[in-house]
Design a protein around this motif. Structure first.
Motif, PDB file in Angstrom:
ATOM      1  N   MET A  88       0.826  -1.204   0.000  1.00 30.41           N
ATOM      2  CA  MET A  88       0.000   0.000   0.000  1.00 30.41           C
ATOM      3  C   MET A  88       0.863   1.257   0.000  1.00 30.41           C
ATOM      4  N   PRO A 112      -2.315   5.841   5.094  1.00 34.03           N
ATOM      5  CA  PRO A 112      -2.563   5.479   3.703  1.00 34.03           C
ATOM      6  C   PRO A 112      -3.184   6.625   2.917  1.00 34.03           C
ATOM      7  N   ARG A 114      -5.514   7.797  -0.479  1.00 34.91           N
ATOM      8  CA  ARG A 114      -6.678   7.280  -1.226  1.00 34.91           C
ATOM      9  C   ARG A 114      -6.781   8.004  -2.552  1.00 34.91           C
ATOM     10  N   LEU A 119      -8.198   2.857  -1.318  1.00 34.00           N
ATOM     11  CA  LEU A 119      -6.786   2.714  -0.959  1.00 34.00           C
ATOM     12  C   LEU A 119      -5.980   2.411  -2.215  1.00 34.00           C
TER      13      LEU A 119
END
Length: 127
Positions: A88, A112, A114, A119
């Protein structure tokens, strides 16, 4: 299973994405062939399962803004063949220090990113 949206408005750069394949982790690393990051940040390796939810962090590597080729993260704990790993893209925002990975599961620091609410990640299986 790479989640990425359309290119940025006006075509100024490529959409964030992670491109990786199932791979051996026998050497204690996991790699992505290509990552596009919207800003400096991190490739973060999470454990995951059939639910496809990010679990504990088991590795990370720095990313620069734009295209990153052949990014390798050193695994911080044992990963067995058959384990699923979520690769990620995380940002560098909200932490106390630039260039120091500060994220822990659920934290805001270096969290994280987006793209269109999704994601930016892909899932691989360790061999």
């Amino acid at each position: 299973m790479t989640f990425a949206g359309a290119a940025y408005a006006g075509g100024h750069g490529m959409a964030p994405m992670v491109e990786a394949m199932d791979q051996t982790v026998a050497e204690g690393t996991v790699s992505a062939e290509k990552i596009v990051a919207p800003a400096n940040g991190w490739l973060v390796v999470h454990r995951t399962g059939a639910d496809m939810k990010p679990g504990p962090v088991v590795g990370y590597a720095p990313l620069r803004k734009g295209e990153n080729m052949d990014v390798t993260a050193i695994l911080t704990e044992q990963v067995a063949a058959g384990d699923m790993l979520m690769l990620m893209v995380h940002g560098e925002d909200g932490g106390m220090s630039t260039g120091i990975f500060e994220y822990t599961l659920g934290a805001k620091e270096d969290g994280p990113i987006r793209q269109d609410g999704e994601l930016v990640m892909t899932v691989v299986t360790a061999k």
